[in-house]
Motif scaffolding. Sequence first.
Motif, PDB file in Angstrom:
ATOM      1  N   ALA A 173      67.331  42.299  65.342  1.00 34.00           N
ATOM      2  CA  ALA A 173      66.615  41.913  66.567  1.00 34.00           C
ATOM      3  C   ALA A 173      66.067  40.489  66.438  1.00 34.00           C
ATOM      4  CB  ALA A 173      65.483  42.897  66.849  1.00 34.00           C
ATOM      5  N   LEU A 174      65.540  40.146  65.272  1.00 38.81           N
ATOM      6  CA  LEU A 174      65.037  38.793  65.054  1.00 38.81           C
ATOM      7  C   LEU A 174      66.153  37.757  65.154  1.00 38.81           C
ATOM      8  CD1 LEU A 174      62.489  39.334  62.156  1.00 38.81           C
ATOM      9  CD2 LEU A 174      61.971  38.467  64.448  1.00 38.81           C
ATOM     10  N   ARG A 175      67.334  38.117  64.681  1.00 32.67           N
ATOM     11  CA  ARG A 175      68.469  37.200  64.773  1.00 32.67           C
ATOM     12  C   ARG A 175      68.764  36.847  66.234  1.00 32.67           C
ATOM     13  NH1 ARG A 175      71.186  38.733  60.804  1.00 32.67           N
ATOM     14  NH2 ARG A 175      71.832  40.751  61.632  1.00 32.67           N
ATOM     15  N   VAL A 176      68.752  37.856  67.103  1.00 30.79           N
ATOM     16  CA  VAL A 176      68.966  37.619  68.536  1.00 30.79           C
ATOM     17  C   VAL A 176      67.863  36.718  69.090  1.00 30.79           C
ATOM     18  CG1 VAL A 176      69.014  38.725  70.815  1.00 30.79           C
ATOM     19  CG2 VAL A 176      70.237  39.771  68.899  1.00 30.79           C
ATOM     20  N   LEU A 177      66.629  37.003  68.742  1.00 32.22           N
ATOM     21  CA  LEU A 177      65.499  36.218  69.240  1.00 32.22           C
ATOM     22  C   LEU A 177      65.550  34.773  68.729  1.00 32.22           C
ATOM     23  CD1 LEU A 177      62.749  38.954  68.872  1.00 32.22           C
ATOM     24  CD2 LEU A 177      63.689  38.052  71.022  1.00 32.22           C
TER      25      LEU A 177
ATOM     26  N   GLN B  90      68.401  33.162  67.881  1.00 30.45           N
ATOM     27  CA  GLN B  90      69.534  32.533  68.563  1.00 30.45           C
ATOM     28  C   GLN B  90      69.161  32.068  69.963  1.00 30.45           C
ATOM     29  OE1 GLN B  90      72.454  35.661  68.275  1.00 30.45           O
ATOM     30  NE2 GLN B  90      73.273  34.888  66.351  1.00 30.45           N
ATOM     31  N   GLU B  91      68.250  32.774  70.597  1.00 34.02           N
ATOM     32  CA  GLU B  91      67.815  32.411  71.945  1.00 34.02           C
ATOM     33  C   GLU B  91      66.654  31.415  71.937  1.00 34.02           C
ATOM     34  OE1 GLU B  91      69.482  33.089  74.643  1.00 34.02           O
ATOM     35  OE2 GLU B  91      70.923  34.190  73.413  1.00 34.02           O
ATOM     36  N   GLY B  92      66.215  31.023  70.750  1.00 33.21           N
ATOM     37  CA  GLY B  92      65.168  30.011  70.651  1.00 33.21           C
ATOM     38  C   GLY B  92      63.760  30.519  70.882  1.00 33.21           C
ATOM     39  N   CYS B  93      63.560  31.821  70.795  1.00 30.21           N
ATOM     40  CA  CYS B  93      62.231  32.398  71.043  1.00 30.21           C
ATOM     41  C   CYS B  93      61.392  32.493  69.779  1.00 30.21           C
ATOM     42  CB  CYS B  93      62.379  33.803  71.614  1.00 30.21           C
ATOM     43  SG  CYS B  93      63.269  33.848  73.146  1.00 30.21           S
ATOM     44  N   VAL B  94      62.068  32.540  68.639  1.00 32.75           N
ATOM     45  CA  VAL B  94      61.411  32.802  67.363  1.00 32.75           C
ATOM     46  C   VAL B  94      61.953  31.825  66.327  1.00 32.75           C
ATOM     47  CG1 VAL B  94      61.240  34.530  65.501  1.00 32.75           C
ATOM     48  CG2 VAL B  94      61.074  35.252  67.874  1.00 32.75           C
ATOM     49  N   THR B  95      61.093  31.403  65.415  1.00 30.67           N
ATOM     50  CA  THR B  95      61.550  30.643  64.253  1.00 30.67           C
ATOM     51  C   THR B  95      61.191  31.423  62.999  1.00 30.67           C
ATOM     52  OG1 THR B  95      59.492  29.397  64.119  1.00 30.67           O
ATOM     53  CG2 THR B  95      61.297  28.378  65.336  1.00 30.67           C
ATOM     54  N   SER B  96      62.010  31.244  61.983  1.00 29.65           N
ATOM     55  CA  SER B  96      61.784  31.891  60.691  1.00 29.65           C
ATOM     56  C   SER B  96      61.670  30.816  59.631  1.00 29.65           C
ATOM     57  CB  SER B  96      62.947  32.829  60.361  1.00 29.65           C
ATOM     58  OG  SER B  96      63.042  33.843  61.326  1.00 29.65           O
ATOM     59  N   THR B  97      60.757  31.030  58.694  1.00 30.06           N
ATOM     60  CA  THR B  97      60.529  30.077  57.612  1.00 30.06           C
ATOM     61  C   THR B  97      60.547  30.824  56.297  1.00 30.06           C
ATOM     62  OG1 THR B  97      59.098  28.815  59.094  1.00 30.06           O
ATOM     63  CG2 THR B  97      58.940  28.312  56.752  1.00 30.06           C
ATOM     64  N   ARG B  98      61.322  30.303  55.359  1.00 31.25           N
ATOM     65  CA  ARG B  98      61.403  30.921  54.034  1.00 31.25           C
ATOM     66  C   ARG B  98      60.403  30.258  53.105  1.00 31.25           C
ATOM     67  NH1 ARG B  98      64.638  34.162  51.362  1.00 31.25           N
ATOM     68  NH2 ARG B  98      66.232  34.191  52.974  1.00 31.25           N
ATOM     69  N   ALA B  99      59.644  31.090  52.399  1.00 31.04           N
ATOM     70  CA  ALA B  99      58.724  30.631  51.355  1.00 31.04           C
ATOM     71  C   ALA B  99      58.999  31.505  50.137  1.00 31.04           C
ATOM     72  CB  ALA B  99      57.278  30.753  51.807  1.00 31.04           C
ATOM     73  N   GLY B 100      59.822  30.997  49.219  1.00 31.58           N
ATOM     74  CA  GLY B 100      60.239  31.818  48.088  1.00 31.58           C
ATOM     75  C   GLY B 100      61.158  32.920  48.577  1.00 31.58           C
TER      76      GLY B 100
END
Length: 111
Positions: A71-75, A77-87
Motif C-alpha cells: 500500500a505504501l508503494r502505491v502511495l 508512486q502517486e507522490g502522497c508519501v515519502t520514505s526515508t531509510r535510516a540504517g
Amino acid sequence: MGEPRTLDGSPVELGRRAIGDVEIRAWAQRFDLLSDPSRLEILLCLHRAPGISVGELAAALGRNENAISQALRVLRQEGCVTSTRAGRTVTNRLTDPIIHEILHTIGARHA
C-alpha cells in the motif's frame, strides 16, 4: 429547449466551464487513493505519527508488513508519501498537502 439563447450563460457552456476549472484526473486519482480503506487508514496513521515505520504501521493496523509495504508503494508512486531509510529502519511521511487538508476535513487530528 429550455436552454437560454445566449451561449455564454447556457447550461451547456456553464457545465463545460465547470469541468475545465478542475484538474479532473488529479482529483479522481486522489479520491481513488482515499477510497481504499487500508490506504486511508495508513494515511491517517501517517498524519498522526509522521515518521512511523512499516513495522509500527503493521502493529497499529493489525496487518502484516507486506500488505503495508504494498500500500505504501502505491502511495509513494502517486507522490502522497515519502520514505526515508535510516540504517535498517524505513520511516514514512505524508507529503501531499491536499490529502493532509482532506484528512483534517474528515476529522483527523494531530497528536
